[in-house]
Design a protein around this motif. Structure first.
Motif, PDB file in Angstrom:
ATOM      1  N   LYS A  28      -1.100   4.528  -1.537  1.00 64.35           N
ATOM      2  CA  LYS A  28      -2.514   4.467  -1.171  1.00 64.35           C
ATOM      3  C   LYS A  28      -2.849   5.573  -0.178  1.00 64.35           C
ATOM      4  O   LYS A  28      -1.986   6.117   0.506  1.00 64.35           O
ATOM      5  CB  LYS A  28      -2.870   3.100  -0.571  1.00 64.35           C
ATOM      6  N   GLU A  43       2.460   1.763  -3.340  1.00 64.89           N
ATOM      7  CA  GLU A  43       1.480   2.193  -4.340  1.00 64.89           C
ATOM      8  C   GLU A  43       0.830   3.536  -4.006  1.00 64.89           C
ATOM      9  O   GLU A  43      -0.118   3.942  -4.653  1.00 64.89           O
ATOM     10  CB  GLU A  43       0.401   1.113  -4.477  1.00 64.89           C
ATOM     11  N   ASP A  83      -6.581   4.775   4.585  1.00 67.10           N
ATOM     12  CA  ASP A  83      -6.690   3.354   4.254  1.00 67.10           C
ATOM     13  C   ASP A  83      -5.509   2.566   4.821  1.00 67.10           C
ATOM     14  O   ASP A  83      -5.680   1.460   5.351  1.00 67.10           O
ATOM     15  CB  ASP A  83      -6.777   3.149   2.742  1.00 67.10           C
ATOM     16  N   MET A 119       0.836  -1.208   0.000  1.00 65.00           N
ATOM     17  CA  MET A 119       0.000   0.000   0.000  1.00 65.00           C
ATOM     18  C   MET A 119       0.867   1.253   0.000  1.00 65.00           C
ATOM     19  O   MET A 119       0.560   2.219  -0.703  1.00 65.00           O
ATOM     20  CB  MET A 119      -0.933   0.004   1.217  1.00 65.00           C
TER      21      MET A 119
END
Length: 93
Positions: free
Chosen positions: A33, A31, A37, A28
């Motif tokens: 995110k 990437e 989250d 995460m």
């Protein structure tokens, strides 16, 4: 034999699942995110580790500490101190 020995496979399975959660967290971050989250997943992973720790502590109290108390003496005092120290570490984390 350790107190958790009868449930060793279950603990191993739970820890592998947590390991997967941690790898997912790293992914995460890689990437980019959304931070909320990521934090939600960090919280879920933390709770999962705490559940493992509480289970192990419960097994320790039921098996190791209770056996030492039955035997009495210095070993009983050592096991109680050891359990108290473990609880203190868990509370601080």
């Amino acid at each position: 034999m350790h107190g958790y020995a009868h449930d060793k496979d279950n603990y191993a399975k739970r820890l592998r699942r947590i390991e997967g959660q941690v790898r997912g967290l790293a992914r995460m971050i890689e990437e980019d995110k959304y931070c909320i989250d990521v934090l939600t997943q960090v919280s879920a992973t933390t709770k999962a580790l705490q559940a493992v720790a509480l289970g192990l502590l419960d097994e320790h109290l039921k098996h190791c500490v209770s056996e030492a108390l039955a035997e009495g003496g210095e070993q009983a005092e050592d096991k109680i101190r050891e359990a108290s120290d473990a609880i203190a570490r868990l509370v601080k984390s």
